[in-house]
Design an enzyme around this catalytic site. Structure first.
Site, PDB file in Angstrom:
ATOM      1  N   HIS A 300      28.340  28.994  85.543  1.00  0.00           N
ATOM      2  CA  HIS A 300      28.032  28.051  86.623  1.00  0.00           C
ATOM      3  C   HIS A 300      28.853  28.352  87.876  1.00  0.00           C
ATOM      4  O   HIS A 300      29.882  29.034  87.826  1.00  0.00           O
ATOM      5  CB  HIS A 300      28.322  26.622  86.162  1.00  0.00           C
ATOM      6  CG  HIS A 300      29.769  26.414  85.799  1.00  0.00           C
ATOM      7  ND1 HIS A 300      30.765  26.220  86.719  1.00  0.00           N
ATOM      8  CD2 HIS A 300      30.375  26.400  84.584  1.00  0.00           C
ATOM      9  CE1 HIS A 300      31.917  26.085  86.114  1.00  0.00           C
ATOM     10  NE2 HIS A 300      31.716  26.190  84.815  1.00  0.00           N
ATOM     11  N   GLU A 376      30.889  23.600  77.174  1.00  0.00           N
ATOM     12  CA  GLU A 376      32.228  24.176  77.184  1.00  0.00           C
ATOM     13  C   GLU A 376      33.101  23.533  76.109  1.00  0.00           C
ATOM     14  O   GLU A 376      32.778  22.470  75.563  1.00  0.00           O
ATOM     15  CB  GLU A 376      32.859  23.994  78.578  1.00  0.00           C
ATOM     16  CG  GLU A 376      34.259  24.591  78.760  1.00  0.00           C
ATOM     17  CD  GLU A 376      34.320  26.077  78.481  1.00  0.00           C
ATOM     18  OE1 GLU A 376      34.269  26.444  77.286  1.00  0.00           O
ATOM     19  OE2 GLU A 376      34.434  26.872  79.435  1.00  0.00           O
TER      20      GLU A 376
END
Length: 496
Positions: A300, A376
């Site tokens: 990202h 994550e």
């Protein structure tokens, strides 16, 4: 009468952490620098910390045999051992407690003091540890005869011994697939490939624009690289038995820990495939593995936490993209649109990934599917902190986390082992669903590095040695027989 003084320098290392391990220790005269005793031993599979403690114990015992009443000054480059033996850090790890207790019994309390020294000042013990590991690799134990010549010459020899050999086989973490490929292929051919690239192709002569499409030329190259699978298979099997699916990663925090030296000792933290005699080269015959499932891995774009290198996982504030991150998302969307190879988009559920994925999807005219397994790591109480702040507040927990993939961050976050199992299961599910297609996975540092590590069959500490920038592209192709080929790592050309 003043008590006799001795210096003990000790070290230990593991080529894999855990992996083949050994220790070294030397007893020195503090006045003359004369070597009074040396000790070294190959101890089988162990972690760096276990090897360091065993080196300490051996050094203290060697000193006691010389002068039981001596005042001993221990010098080591292991901050963990020095601080724990000095009583400033608590010992929580179950493997460390008995070793620390044994070290504490060699001399009476108060007779030994500890000092941390930089690694470059601990070369003698480091060399002995490497000699012990080299001896173990040859199936024997270290002998004093192994340590010969001047200190400078021996240090140079140890450095050469610790250097990594060239890759000896193809990547992949599927032992059964490697075995099937080896049985089907009649020779290794002349063009062995490691299947890895850093900002470029894993196959010679392949342009950047050819990295993502799963065409027949790429498939043929991959089949050729599988011909060398025999060498890698035994290492993969051993890794599977010893739990090599455990991954170390730094999440959105870029691994300053690598600079701290916690991911293995210099070149000793690497594992290499055991030597095997290659069959005669007889051509490129073999089954057609077909077009692979190709995963283009997009980290990202930046958030406000990214430039400050703060832990930012799935247990924190779920930050949005910053203005810089939004620009990065637009840039990578334009680059992927120009390539024209992405067929589907799958994203982590966290906001920063969804924003990045939606930006790309809008440019490509695709939809975004959310995959929980791509989130994550949960960094627990470390969320939002820098590495230095975690070191100040939770030093013992941080050391344990860096030393063992089973250790969790403070406050009940996810261990590296847990993340690796989650990512591997997600990988298997997605490869089965997207065979022959090129899929963009928008995710985070830990999942991407874990996928790369597993594809390469690399040890856990390799994750601390990969650079992965915000909005960077990497790519891995997964073939029908279970093997993988890394095509790209940390490509940021679209951001320049």
């Amino acid at each position: 009468m003043t008590a006799r003084e001795l210096i003990v320098e000790a070290d230990g290392g593991s080529r894999g952490n855990p992996g083949p391990a050994g220790y070294g220790a030397v007893v020195l005269d503090p006045a003359t620098g004369e070597t009074l005793a040396e000790a070294a031993e190959y101890i089988g599979v162990a972690t760096n910390n276990v090897a360091e403690y065993k080196g300490l114990i051996a050094g203290l015992k060697a000193a006691r045999e010389l002068f039981p009443d001596a005042a001993v000054h221990v010098r080591m480059d292991s901050k963990l051992v020095v601080e724990q033996m000095s009583g400033r850090w608590k010992i929580k790890h179950p493997d460390m407690k008995p070793l620390a207790a044994e070290a504490g019994r060699v001399y009476p309390a108060g007779q030994v003091r500890y000092e941390w020294i930089p690694r470059e000042r601990n070369k003698h013990a480091d060399r002995l540890a490497n000699e012990a590991m080299d001896a173990g690799k040859q199936g024997r134990q270290w002998q004093p005869a192994d340590s010969s010549g001047s200190f400078a010459a021996r240090d140079a020899a140890a450095a050469r011994a610790a250097a990594a050999p060239p890759p000896s086989g193809p990547p992949g973490d599927a032992t059964a697939g490697a075995a099937r490929a080896r049985a089907a292929l009649t020779g290794t051919g002349a063009g062995r490939s490691t299947g890895t690239g850093t900002g470029g192709s894993g196959h010679a002569g392949q342009s950047d624009d050819a990295l993502f499409p799963a065409d027949e030329a790429v498939a043929a190259q991959a089949r050729a690289s599988l011909a060398a699978a025999g060498t890698a298979e035994r290492e993969s099997a051993a890794a599977a038995r010893s739990g090599s699916g455990l991954a170390e990663a730094s999440g959105d925090f870029e691994a300053e820990a690598a600079a701290e030296g916690h991911a293995g000792h210099d070149g000793r933290g690497r594992t290499h495939a055991p030597a095997a005699e290659a069959p005669p080269a007889q051509g490129w015959t073999g089954p057609d593995m077909g077009a692979p499932a190709t995963f283009v891995l997009l980290r990202h774009g930046e958030t406000a936490l990214t430039p400050e290198k703060r832990f930012s996982g799935s247990g924190g504030t779920d930050p949005e993209l910053s203005a810089a991150g939004l620009r990065q998302a637009e840039a990578v969307a334009a680059a992927l649109a120009a390539r024209g190879t992405i067929q589907e988009i799958v994203s982590s559920p966290l906001t920063r990934c969804r924003q990045t994925a939606e930006t790309v999807a809008a440019r490509l005219g695709l939809s975004v599917r959310i995959e929980e397994g791509l989130r994550e790591t949960d960094f627990g109480a470390w969320e939002g902190l820098t590495f230095a702040e975690v070191r100040d507040r939770h030093a013992e927990d941080l050391d344990a986390w860096l030393a063992s993939p089973k250790a969790e961050p403070t406050g009940g976050g996810e261990s590296f082992a847990t993340v690796a199992r989650r990512v591997a299961a997600t990988r298997d599910r997605l490869t089965a669903a997207h065979a022959g297609r090129t899929v963009l996975l928008v995710t985070h540092v830990t999942p991407i590095k874990t996928l790369i590590r597993l594809a390469l069959g690399a040890p856990p500490e390799s994750l601390f040695r990969m650079e992965l920038s915000a909005a960077s592209l990497s790519a891995v192709a997964y073939y029908a027989d279970g093997n993988a080929s890394v095509r790209l790592l940390n490509d940021t050309a679209h951001l320049r």
